[in-house]
Motif scaffolding. Sequence first.
Motif, PDB file in Angstrom:
ATOM      1  N   PHE A  58       0.840  -1.202   0.000  1.00 20.82           N
ATOM      2  CA  PHE A  58       0.000   0.000   0.000  1.00 20.82           C
ATOM      3  C   PHE A  58       0.871   1.247   0.000  1.00 20.82           C
ATOM      4  O   PHE A  58       1.921   1.284   0.635  1.00 20.82           O
ATOM      5  CB  PHE A  58      -0.915   0.010   1.237  1.00 20.82           C
ATOM      6  CG  PHE A  58      -1.812  -1.187   1.329  1.00 20.82           C
ATOM      7  CD1 PHE A  58      -2.969  -1.279   0.570  1.00 20.82           C
ATOM      8  CD2 PHE A  58      -1.480  -2.250   2.170  1.00 20.82           C
ATOM      9  CE1 PHE A  58      -3.782  -2.397   0.642  1.00 20.82           C
ATOM     10  CE2 PHE A  58      -2.286  -3.370   2.254  1.00 20.82           C
ATOM     11  CZ  PHE A  58      -3.440  -3.444   1.482  1.00 20.82           C
ATOM     12  N   GLU A  63      -5.088   4.267   1.465  1.00 22.41           N
ATOM     13  CA  GLU A  63      -5.282   3.160   0.532  1.00 22.41           C
ATOM     14  C   GLU A  63      -5.577   1.868   1.287  1.00 22.41           C
ATOM     15  O   GLU A  63      -6.438   1.073   0.883  1.00 22.41           O
ATOM     16  CB  GLU A  63      -4.045   2.989  -0.342  1.00 22.41           C
ATOM     17  CG  GLU A  63      -4.206   1.901  -1.404  1.00 22.41           C
ATOM     18  CD  GLU A  63      -2.969   1.753  -2.270  1.00 22.41           C
ATOM     19  OE1 GLU A  63      -2.824   0.690  -2.906  1.00 22.41           O
ATOM     20  OE2 GLU A  63      -2.140   2.690  -2.301  1.00 22.41           O
ATOM     21  N   LEU A  64      -4.876   1.637   2.397  1.00 28.82           N
ATOM     22  CA  LEU A  64      -5.103   0.430   3.187  1.00 28.82           C
ATOM     23  C   LEU A  64      -6.522   0.400   3.752  1.00 28.82           C
ATOM     24  O   LEU A  64      -7.228  -0.611   3.642  1.00 28.82           O
ATOM     25  CB  LEU A  64      -4.100   0.339   4.328  1.00 28.82           C
ATOM     26  CG  LEU A  64      -4.406  -0.725   5.395  1.00 28.82           C
ATOM     27  CD1 LEU A  64      -4.405  -2.128   4.783  1.00 28.82           C
ATOM     28  CD2 LEU A  64      -3.414  -0.627   6.553  1.00 28.82           C
TER      29      LEU A  64
END
Length: 226
Positions: A58, A63-64
């Motif tokens: 990531f 984003e994670l």
Amino acid sequence: MPRSAPPSNRFERRRAETRRALIRAARQILAESGDTSASIQAIAERADVGFGSFYNHFESKTELFEAAVVDAMEEFGQNFDERLTGIEDPAELVAAGFRLSARMADSHPELMQVLRRRGLGHIHSDNGLARRALRDLEAGLTSGRFAPVDPLVALSALGGTLLSLVELRFAHPDVDGDQAAVNLAEMVLRMLGVPSDDAHEVARRPLPDTASPAAPARGATSSAGV
């Protein structure tokens, strides 16, 4: 978590497991508090992976956490696919989806807490849950089971009502979740144009055997959620 094809070699398997561990950690954080300010170091420690491993999967925490929400939405959708396999009536799919969602607050609390905290932003996303719900609504509109309406408007109403039910289950655990789900399902069916007497009956039909997700099918699959 949603199932996928197993990686073909040891390196890929270990890499996939590291990614899954990070997503599991992010899902736990979202379910517990919804607070995404935890450091990458703290997330990596919770996932039991090395700090440097994070950036192999990531680019950022944003984003994670987005991947964690999508992962939860897909698991929710797959859960419904398994349990509602065979129901052909779009109205029954909607009602059963509400009733199963209420029960999943007890059987899948982490998953439903993620839906509670982040589901609103995914009502119109392309992830598995919204895609399934839109498919079922369009089937009801095409067949004439539901009154003519913009499918995206119907999806907004359906998703918002479902999220309200999930919030009710956690905010007021003393409320009879099954009865609340039946009543909301009936209201939603009437909103979609199902006649009152029909909506009342459909909302109270026996649910599929949830103890055996892979029970013999009767026809189509579905999810009635966001």
